[in-house]
Structures are given as C-alpha cells and as structure tokens.
Design an enzyme around this catalytic site. Structure first.
Site, PDB file in Angstrom:
ATOM      1  N   GLU A 224       0.937  -1.494  -0.079  1.00 55.03           N
ATOM      2  CA  GLU A 224      -0.040  -0.036  -0.507  1.00 55.03           C
ATOM      3  C   GLU A 224       0.875   1.408  -0.421  1.00 55.03           C
ATOM      4  O   GLU A 224       0.426   2.028  -0.542  1.00 55.03           O
ATOM      5  CB  GLU A 224      -1.240   0.526   1.091  1.00 55.03           C
ATOM      6  CG  GLU A 224      -2.417  -1.358   1.367  1.00 55.03           C
ATOM      7  CD  GLU A 224      -0.880  -2.040   2.362  1.00 55.03           C
ATOM      8  OE1 GLU A 224       0.318  -1.939   2.789  1.00 55.03           O
ATOM      9  OE2 GLU A 224      -1.408  -3.126   2.596  1.00 55.03           O
TER      10      GLU A 224
ATOM     11  N   ARG B  53       0.833   4.555  -2.976  1.00 51.67           N
ATOM     12  CA  ARG B  53       0.833   5.715  -2.616  1.00 51.67           C
ATOM     13  C   ARG B  53       2.076   6.321  -2.840  1.00 51.67           C
ATOM     14  O   ARG B  53       2.346   7.686  -4.233  1.00 51.67           O
ATOM     15  CB  ARG B  53       1.042   6.146  -0.646  1.00 51.67           C
ATOM     16  CG  ARG B  53       0.211   7.274  -0.238  1.00 51.67           C
ATOM     17  CD  ARG B  53       0.741   7.494   0.913  1.00 51.67           C
ATOM     18  NE  ARG B  53      -0.104   8.696   1.222  1.00 51.67           N
ATOM     19  CZ  ARG B  53       1.436   9.893   1.337  1.00 51.67           C
ATOM     20  NH1 ARG B  53       2.375   9.707   1.270  1.00 51.67           N
ATOM     21  NH2 ARG B  53       1.168  10.841   2.033  1.00 51.67           N
ATOM     22  N   ARG B  54       3.237   5.731  -2.579  1.00 50.47           N
ATOM     23  CA  ARG B  54       4.816   6.557  -3.325  1.00 50.47           C
ATOM     24  C   ARG B  54       4.597   6.508  -4.924  1.00 50.47           C
ATOM     25  O   ARG B  54       4.904   8.404  -5.346  1.00 50.47           O
ATOM     26  CB  ARG B  54       6.024   5.776  -2.754  1.00 50.47           C
ATOM     27  CG  ARG B  54       6.030   6.167  -1.677  1.00 50.47           C
ATOM     28  CD  ARG B  54       7.726   5.063  -1.221  1.00 50.47           C
ATOM     29  NE  ARG B  54       7.627   5.499   0.161  1.00 50.47           N
ATOM     30  CZ  ARG B  54       8.000   4.123   1.085  1.00 50.47           C
ATOM     31  NH1 ARG B  54       8.280   2.947   0.447  1.00 50.47           N
ATOM     32  NH2 ARG B  54       8.520   4.126   2.319  1.00 50.47           N
TER      33      ARG B  54
ATOM     34  N   LYS C 213      -1.672   5.424   7.388  1.00 49.12           N
ATOM     35  CA  LYS C 213      -1.228   6.283   6.891  1.00 49.12           C
ATOM     36  C   LYS C 213      -2.102   6.236   5.077  1.00 49.12           C
ATOM     37  O   LYS C 213      -2.340   7.417   4.958  1.00 49.12           O
ATOM     38  CB  LYS C 213      -0.128   4.914   6.050  1.00 49.12           C
ATOM     39  CG  LYS C 213       1.094   5.665   7.074  1.00 49.12           C
ATOM     40  CD  LYS C 213       2.363   4.440   6.331  1.00 49.12           C
ATOM     41  CE  LYS C 213       3.696   4.567   6.767  1.00 49.12           C
ATOM     42  NZ  LYS C 213       4.875   4.200   6.559  1.00 49.12           N
TER      43      LYS C 213
ATOM     44  N   ARG D 254      -4.916   8.848   6.660  1.00 50.33           N
ATOM     45  CA  ARG D 254      -3.706  10.344   6.597  1.00 50.33           C
ATOM     46  C   ARG D 254      -3.701  10.660   5.870  1.00 50.33           C
ATOM     47  O   ARG D 254      -3.325  12.056   5.192  1.00 50.33           O
ATOM     48  CB  ARG D 254      -3.270  10.505   7.708  1.00 50.33           C
ATOM     49  CG  ARG D 254      -1.850  10.291   7.063  1.00 50.33           C
ATOM     50  CD  ARG D 254      -0.469  10.182   8.033  1.00 50.33           C
ATOM     51  NE  ARG D 254       0.446  11.750   7.379  1.00 50.33           N
ATOM     52  CZ  ARG D 254       0.932  11.081   7.362  1.00 50.33           C
ATOM     53  NH1 ARG D 254       1.286  10.420   6.016  1.00 50.33           N
ATOM     54  NH2 ARG D 254       1.821  12.116   6.256  1.00 50.33           N
TER      55      ARG D 254
END
Length: 173
Positions: free
Chosen positions: A40, A44-45, A165, A168
């Site tokens: 995940e 996201r990166r 993570k 947020r």
C-alpha cells in the site's frame, strides 16, 4: 484512474507488492533504504510521483503537455484540482496492517458492556508496526519522540501502520 464511466478506459497508475518493514539497524541516514515496503505504501509513493508528473505537465509552457494533465486551476487561481470525472481507485487484496486488519467493517458499530473483544479499547488509536512483520500495536499517548540516536541504540523503530497512513493521506497542491 478513470476519467469517466467507462472502466474499459481505466489507466493503471501502479501495481505493487511488498511485505516488509526494515529493522532499525538497517536504516540509512543517507536515504539509501526504504523503511516501509508494504504494498500500500509503495502504491502511495507511486501515486504521489504520478501526481507530481501531472503537475509538471500542467505547468509546462508546451500547450500539448499542458492539456495532457489531469489537473486544472482552482477557481480562485490559488492551487490545482482534478479535472471533472477524474477518479482514483485503490484495490488491496488483503487488509492493510493496523485497524483495517484487526477490526472487521461488518462488526456492529455499537459497543456495549457485553462486547469482550480484547482489542476494542484500542480501535481507532494510532498504531505502529512491530519490526519483522509481527503486526501492529497502539502507540501510547505521551510516548517520547523517536530519535535517530535512540533507534541506533536499539529502541523500537516506530513506523505508522498502513491503515493509519491510508486514512491520513492528503494531497494538497
């Protein structure tokens, strides 16, 4: 990413896999090691990198590049927003570590005295990963601030859970 109702026109931004968080002893003060390699977080990166490339397209003086971007100016000309109908979708084959893995979304929302789930009081609290992939634990309030020296001296490396993570994640440009 979809840009309308036709899912056949969807664009894959990232496919990732991963399961590891490194131990504190392998951290690099020069940025040579990724601390969190859960899928995940890799996704996201990749999304953040994609969004920055789209901003570069939008800000390009080349008109063709500019129109390729998924961004448009905000009405007040003080920022950027996604064009109409642009949506992002995240598929995760297993529950992300943290609350999403511990608590089922199908449980009753009402918590009463007869509910004896051992982790009930920890629901919704910030969680940190346990090194070597052994799960997550709630962060105690009033915990001391993590320092590089402390980690090098053997203190537990605090890495936020994937559930926290994802919850947020904000993308403000």
């Amino acid at each position: 990413m979809t840009t309308g109702r036709d899912v056949k026109e969807a664009e894959v931004i990232c496919v990732s896999t991963g399961t590891k968080c490194i131990n504190g002893e392998y951290m690099s003060d020069r940025g040579l090691a990724l601390n969190d390699c859960h899928a995940e977080i890799i996704a996201r990166r990749s999304l953040v990198r994609f969004l920055y490339s789209q901003l570069e397209h939008f800000l390009s003086s080349n008109e063709e590049e500019h129109h390729k971007s998924i961004f448009t100016s905000c009405d007040n000309k003080q920022g950027f927003r996604l064009k109409e109908n642009v949506q992002f979708h995240l598929y995760i084959s297993t529950s992300p570590c943290g609350d999403a893995r511990i608590f089922s979304p199908h449980e009753a929302a009402v918590e009463d005295q007869s509910d004896r789930h051992p982790n009930r009081k920890a629901r919704g609290q910030l969680r940190t990963k346990i090194e070597s992939g052994e799960g997550t634990i709630p962060v105690r309030s009033g915990s001391s601030i993590q320092t590089w020296d402390g980690v090098l001296q053997g203190e537990r490396l605090l890495t936020m859970s994937c559930s926290d993570k994802i919850a947020r994640s904000e993308f403000c440009f």
